[in-house]
Design a protein around this motif. Structure first.
Motif, PDB file in Angstrom:
ATOM      1  N   ILE A  13      45.986   9.295 -29.070  1.00  0.00           N
ATOM      2  CA  ILE A  13      46.739   7.867 -28.831  1.00  0.00           C
ATOM      3  C   ILE A  13      46.000   7.415 -27.755  1.00  0.00           C
ATOM      4  CG2 ILE A  13      48.912   7.002 -27.973  1.00  0.00           C
ATOM      5  CD1 ILE A  13      50.490   9.169 -28.947  1.00  0.00           C
ATOM      6  N   ASP A  14      45.859   6.035 -27.842  1.00  0.00           N
ATOM      7  CA  ASP A  14      45.116   5.671 -26.712  1.00  0.00           C
ATOM      8  C   ASP A  14      45.483   3.897 -26.872  1.00  0.00           C
ATOM      9  OD1 ASP A  14      42.003   4.119 -28.057  1.00  0.00           O
ATOM     10  OD2 ASP A  14      43.232   5.566 -29.332  1.00  0.00           O
ATOM     11  N   ALA A  15      45.213   3.475 -25.541  1.00  0.00           N
ATOM     12  CA  ALA A  15      45.536   1.850 -25.261  1.00  0.00           C
ATOM     13  C   ALA A  15      44.438   1.036 -25.412  1.00  0.00           C
ATOM     14  CB  ALA A  15      46.234   1.927 -23.845  1.00  0.00           C
ATOM     15  N   TYR A  16      44.951  -0.187 -25.728  1.00  0.00           N
ATOM     16  CA  TYR A  16      43.794  -1.255 -25.763  1.00  0.00           C
ATOM     17  C   TYR A  16      44.645  -2.551 -25.456  1.00  0.00           C
ATOM     18  CZ  TYR A  16      46.034  -2.570 -30.412  1.00  0.00           C
ATOM     19  OH  TYR A  16      47.164  -2.822 -31.173  1.00  0.00           O
ATOM     20  N   GLU A  17      43.852  -3.477 -25.185  1.00  0.00           N
ATOM     21  CA  GLU A  17      44.245  -4.841 -24.708  1.00  0.00           C
ATOM     22  C   GLU A  17      44.403  -5.937 -25.909  1.00  0.00           C
ATOM     23  OE1 GLU A  17      45.562  -5.583 -22.127  1.00  0.00           O
ATOM     24  OE2 GLU A  17      44.971  -3.481 -20.959  1.00  0.00           O
ATOM     25  N   SER A  18      45.363  -6.463 -25.908  1.00  0.00           N
ATOM     26  CA  SER A  18      45.222  -7.432 -27.033  1.00  0.00           C
ATOM     27  C   SER A  18      45.563  -8.991 -26.443  1.00  0.00           C
ATOM     28  CB  SER A  18      46.343  -7.056 -28.100  1.00  0.00           C
ATOM     29  OG  SER A  18      47.634  -7.305 -27.760  1.00  0.00           O
ATOM     30  N   ARG A  23      48.620  -2.739 -25.613  1.00  0.00           N
ATOM     31  CA  ARG A  23      49.330  -2.095 -26.913  1.00  0.00           C
ATOM     32  C   ARG A  23      48.721  -0.743 -27.195  1.00  0.00           C
ATOM     33  NH1 ARG A  23      52.087  -5.712 -26.250  1.00  0.00           N
ATOM     34  NH2 ARG A  23      52.823  -7.244 -27.706  1.00  0.00           N
ATOM     35  N   TYR A  24      49.293   0.110 -28.152  1.00  0.00           N
ATOM     36  CA  TYR A  24      48.854   1.416 -28.177  1.00  0.00           C
ATOM     37  C   TYR A  24      48.535   1.699 -29.743  1.00  0.00           C
ATOM     38  CZ  TYR A  24      50.215   2.298 -23.357  1.00  0.00           C
ATOM     39  OH  TYR A  24      50.519   2.416 -22.036  1.00  0.00           O
ATOM     40  N   ARG A  25      47.523   2.681 -29.969  1.00  0.00           N
ATOM     41  CA  ARG A  25      47.243   2.974 -31.472  1.00  0.00           C
ATOM     42  C   ARG A  25      47.220   4.433 -31.519  1.00  0.00           C
ATOM     43  NH1 ARG A  25      41.295   0.433 -31.091  1.00  0.00           N
ATOM     44  NH2 ARG A  25      40.334   1.505 -29.512  1.00  0.00           N
ATOM     45  N   VAL A  26      47.543   4.775 -32.699  1.00  0.00           N
ATOM     46  CA  VAL A  26      47.550   6.469 -32.938  1.00  0.00           C
ATOM     47  C   VAL A  26      46.415   6.570 -33.992  1.00  0.00           C
ATOM     48  CG1 VAL A  26      49.000   8.118 -34.093  1.00  0.00           C
ATOM     49  CG2 VAL A  26      49.914   6.385 -32.588  1.00  0.00           C
ATOM     50  N   ARG A  27      45.632   7.579 -33.843  1.00  0.00           N
ATOM     51  CA  ARG A  27      44.591   8.138 -34.801  1.00  0.00           C
ATOM     52  C   ARG A  27      44.790   9.242 -35.296  1.00  0.00           C
ATOM     53  NH1 ARG A  27      39.322   5.418 -31.497  1.00  0.00           N
ATOM     54  NH2 ARG A  27      39.539   3.215 -32.163  1.00  0.00           N
ATOM     55  N   TRP A  28      44.439   9.668 -36.428  1.00  0.00           N
ATOM     56  CA  TRP A  28      44.796  11.024 -37.072  1.00  0.00           C
ATOM     57  C   TRP A  28      43.692  11.138 -37.942  1.00  0.00           C
ATOM     58  CZ3 TRP A  28      48.052   7.043 -37.925  1.00  0.00           C
ATOM     59  CH2 TRP A  28      48.233   6.582 -39.130  1.00  0.00           C
ATOM     60  N   ARG A  42      53.964  -1.133 -28.814  1.00  0.00           N
ATOM     61  CA  ARG A  42      54.198  -1.673 -27.404  1.00  0.00           C
ATOM     62  C   ARG A  42      54.176  -0.776 -26.209  1.00  0.00           C
ATOM     63  NH1 ARG A  42      59.318  -5.418 -28.735  1.00  0.00           N
ATOM     64  NH2 ARG A  42      59.955  -3.369 -29.707  1.00  0.00           N
ATOM     65  N   THR A  43      54.773   0.513 -26.686  1.00  0.00           N
ATOM     66  CA  THR A  43      54.894   1.653 -25.501  1.00  0.00           C
ATOM     67  C   THR A  43      54.105   2.797 -26.034  1.00  0.00           C
ATOM     68  OG1 THR A  43      57.070   2.489 -26.365  1.00  0.00           O
ATOM     69  CG2 THR A  43      57.075   0.610 -24.987  1.00  0.00           C
ATOM     70  N   LYS A  44      53.818   3.631 -25.097  1.00  0.00           N
ATOM     71  CA  LYS A  44      53.265   5.104 -25.403  1.00  0.00           C
ATOM     72  C   LYS A  44      54.114   5.880 -25.934  1.00  0.00           C
ATOM     73  CE  LYS A  44      50.800   6.631 -22.212  1.00  0.00           C
ATOM     74  NZ  LYS A  44      50.276   7.274 -21.138  1.00  0.00           N
ATOM     75  N   ARG A  45      55.620   5.588 -25.681  1.00  0.00           N
ATOM     76  CA  ARG A  45      56.653   6.639 -26.306  1.00  0.00           C
ATOM     77  C   ARG A  45      56.689   6.199 -27.682  1.00  0.00           C
ATOM     78  NH1 ARG A  45      60.766   9.714 -24.968  1.00  0.00           N
ATOM     79  NH2 ARG A  45      62.750   9.624 -26.257  1.00  0.00           N
ATOM     80  N   GLU A  46      56.628   4.731 -28.144  1.00  0.00           N
ATOM     81  CA  GLU A  46      56.738   4.676 -29.535  1.00  0.00           C
ATOM     82  C   GLU A  46      55.395   5.224 -30.376  1.00  0.00           C
ATOM     83  OE1 GLU A  46      56.783   0.386 -29.825  1.00  0.00           O
ATOM     84  OE2 GLU A  46      58.849  -0.043 -29.246  1.00  0.00           O
ATOM     85  N   ALA A  47      54.227   5.029 -29.830  1.00  0.00           N
ATOM     86  CA  ALA A  47      53.298   5.554 -30.382  1.00  0.00           C
ATOM     87  C   ALA A  47      53.327   7.076 -30.554  1.00  0.00           C
ATOM     88  CB  ALA A  47      51.901   5.401 -29.325  1.00  0.00           C
ATOM     89  N   GLU A  48      54.008   7.663 -29.369  1.00  0.00           N
ATOM     90  CA  GLU A  48      53.894   9.367 -29.685  1.00  0.00           C
ATOM     91  C   GLU A  48      54.986   9.776 -30.500  1.00  0.00           C
ATOM     92  OE1 GLU A  48      53.107  10.223 -24.663  1.00  0.00           O
ATOM     93  OE2 GLU A  48      55.291  10.147 -25.527  1.00  0.00           O
ATOM     94  N   GLN A  49      56.133   9.018 -30.626  1.00  0.00           N
ATOM     95  CA  GLN A  49      57.173   9.294 -31.783  1.00  0.00           C
ATOM     96  C   GLN A  49      56.400   9.273 -33.147  1.00  0.00           C
ATOM     97  OE1 GLN A  49      60.218   6.465 -30.728  1.00  0.00           O
ATOM     98  NE2 GLN A  49      61.258   7.934 -29.369  1.00  0.00           N
TER      99      GLN A  49
END
Length: 408
Positions: A13-18, A23-28, A42-49
Motif C-alpha cells: 500500500i502506498d500513497a500518491y498525490e492527486s 490518495r492510497y493505492r493497493v498493489r498485489w 481516501r485513507t490508509k485504513r480503507e486501503a488496508e481493509q
C-alpha cells in the motif's frame, strides 16, 4: 514516501498525490502472478481493509479479477462448446449445439459475464418457458410457443456450464445461473408400454421383408439400440454361443451417419434366444464377415425410420397393420428388458445386456419391472418351502404350536 508505504506478504500500500489530494493505492499479484492494483482510497485504513479482503479471497480460492469479468458469454462459449464436442458423442452434442444457437446465444452471447444477475437469469427462464424469449425463431415483440421443461433446463444448463468455468478461472465470484427459484418441473413420465411376445411377433410379421422382420425381433429380444443393430456385421454373430458382439454404433445426426463406439464406450457381448439363430444365419448366408447384417437397400447403413405421428415410414405402416399403438425403435429396448425380467433375468445380467454403466442405472430405469416382480418372489418362496421334504408337514406343526385351538 517510505513512511507512507506498507509492504505485506500479498502486496503493498502506498500513497500518491492527486488533484483531489492524497490518495492510497493497493498493489498485489493475482493467482496468475500478474501485477494488479486498485487506487483512489481516501485513507490508509480503507486501503488496508481492501488489501485484507484480497488476501483472504486468494487464501480461500474465491479471488476474482474484476477486469476479467468483462469477457462475454459468447467468448467463453467457444472453448466450452469445443470441449463438449470433444467429450461427447455427436448424438449427445447435437442438442447442446442447437440449444446454444437457438436459445442461449441470442440472449447472452454479447453479455459480459460480470454483468449477469440472478434476477436477469430468472426472467430469461420465465420468458423461454412462456415462448416469449428472443431466439433465432422468435423476434422481439413476437410470441412463440411455450417450451417444455426439458428445453428450458437444457438451455439454462448451457449458460450455467459456461459460467461455472468462469468461476473456476476466477473471473466471477459466483455463478448467477445456479440456484434459480423458478426452475420448471419436468412432466411425470408416461408409464412405458411393453409389448408381449405375441405383439412382438405380430409386429415383425408385418415388416416389408425378412431382413426388417429379423431386425425387429433382434431389437425386441436383445435390447440393443438401433444404431448398434444396423452397425452389426456378419462377423459379430456367434451362432454357437448365441451371442452378438456390440463394439460399434452407427448413429444418424442431422442426416449424417456417425460410426463410433457404443453409448457406454465399452464393447459388450449380448445373448440372443435360440429361435433367432436360424433367422440370423439366413441373413448372413453368402456374405463376407465384414458385410453389414442389416444394410440399406442401396448399401451402407440402414437409416432409422421416421416415427412421427401419422407418418408413412415402413415402421409406422407395420405398426398400423399389426394394430399396435405408436412406438419407437427405442421402445423395443424397453420391451426386451420387460421380457428378460419376466423370464427371470436378474438386474446385473440385465445391466450387461442393455449396456448400462451400472446396475443402479438399470434399477432406476426399470424400477417398475422389478416392483411387478416382487409378488412372484413371494410365490416362489412359498413354492420352495412346500416342495422341500416335509415342508408342508413342518408348517402344520408350527401352526398347531402357535394356535392350539387349530388342532380341534
Amino acid at each position: 514516501m517510505g513512511a507512507d508505504r506498507i509492504e505485506g506478504e500479498m502486496g503493498s500500500i502506498d500513497a500518491y498525490e492527486s488533484a483531489k489530494g492524497r490518495r492510497y493505492r493497493v498493489r498485489w499479484r493475482d493467482p496468475e502472478h500478474q501485477q494488479r492494483e486498485k487506487r483512489g482510497f481516501r485513507t490508509k485504513r480503507e486501503a488496508e481493509q481492501y488489501a485484507a479482503t484480497v488476501e483472504v479471497a486468494m487464501m480461500r480460492g474465491t479471488y476474482f479479477e474484476p477486469s476479467q469479468s468483462r469477457v462475454t458469454v459468447g467468448e467463453l462459449a467457444i472453448d466450452w462448446l469445443a470441449n463438449k464436442e470433444q467429450a461427447l458423442k455427436p448424438s449427445s452434442f447435437s442438442p447442446i449445439r442447437i440449444a446454444w444457437r437457438v436459445y442461449v446465444e441470442p440472449r447472452w452471447a454479447a453479455t459480459p459475464i460480470g454483468a449477469i444477475r440472478p434476477s436477469a437469469v430468472e426472467k430469461w427462464i420465465r420468458e423461454v418457458s412462456l415462448g416469449k424469449a428472443v431466439t433465432v425463431r422468435v423476434r422481439p415483440g413476437n410470441g412463440g410457443k411455450p417450451r417444455s421443461a426439458g428445453v428450458v433446463l437444457r438451455a439454462l444448463g448451457i449458460l450455467a456450464g459456461i459460467l461455472d468455468v468462469a468461476v473456476r478461472d476466477g473471473r466471477i465470484p459466483s455463478n448467477p445461473a445456479r440456484g434459480a427459484s423458478n426452475l420448471p418441473r419436468k412432466a411425470t413420465k408416461k408409464r412405458r408400454r411393453y409389448l408381449t411376445n405375441e405383439e412382438v411377433f405380430r409386429f415383425a410379421g408385418r415388416a416389408p421383408d425378412d431382413m426388417r422382420s429379423v431386425l425387429i425381433l433382434t431389437l425386441a429380444y436383445t435390447g440393443i439400440r438401433w444404431g448398434e443393430a444396423v452397425a452389426l456385421t456378419v462377423g459379430d454373430i456367434n451362432l454357437e454361443r448365441g451371442r452378438l458382439s456390440i463394439h460399434q454404433t452407427a448413429t444418424e445426426v442431422d442426416g449424417i451417419i456417425h460410426v463410433g463406439p457404443p453409448k457406454s464406450w465399452e464393447a459388450r457381448s449380448v445373448p440372443f434366444p435360440a429361435f433367432l439363430a436360424p433367422r440370423l444365419k439366413a441373413l448372413a448366408s453368402g456374405k463376407k464377415r465384414s458385410a453389414l447384417l442389416f444394410p440399406a437397400r442401396a448399401g451402407g447403413y440402414l437409416a432409422r425410420p421416421s416415427t412421427a405421428q401419422n407418418g408413412q415410414s415402413w415402421w409406422l405402416t407395420a405398426l398400423r397393420d399389426a394394430e399396435l399403438e405408436h412406438l419407437t425403435p427405442h421402445d423395443l429396448k424397453h420391451t426386451a428388458a420387460s421380457l428378460a425380467v419376466s423370464a427371470g433375468a436378474n438386474v446385473k445380467a440385465l445391466q450387461r445386456m442393455l449396456g448400462h454403466k451400472s446396475a443402479a442405472m438399470t434399477l432406476d430405469t426399470y424400477a417398475d419391472l422389478f416392483e411387478d416382480d416382487l409378488g412372484s418372489v413371494a410365490e416362489r418362496l412359498n413354492e420352495r418351502v412346500l416342495s422341500e421334504s416335509g415342508g408342508e408337514l413342518w408348517i402344520q406343526r408350527q401352526v398347531v404350536q402357535l394356535d392350539p385351538q387349530s388342532s380341534h
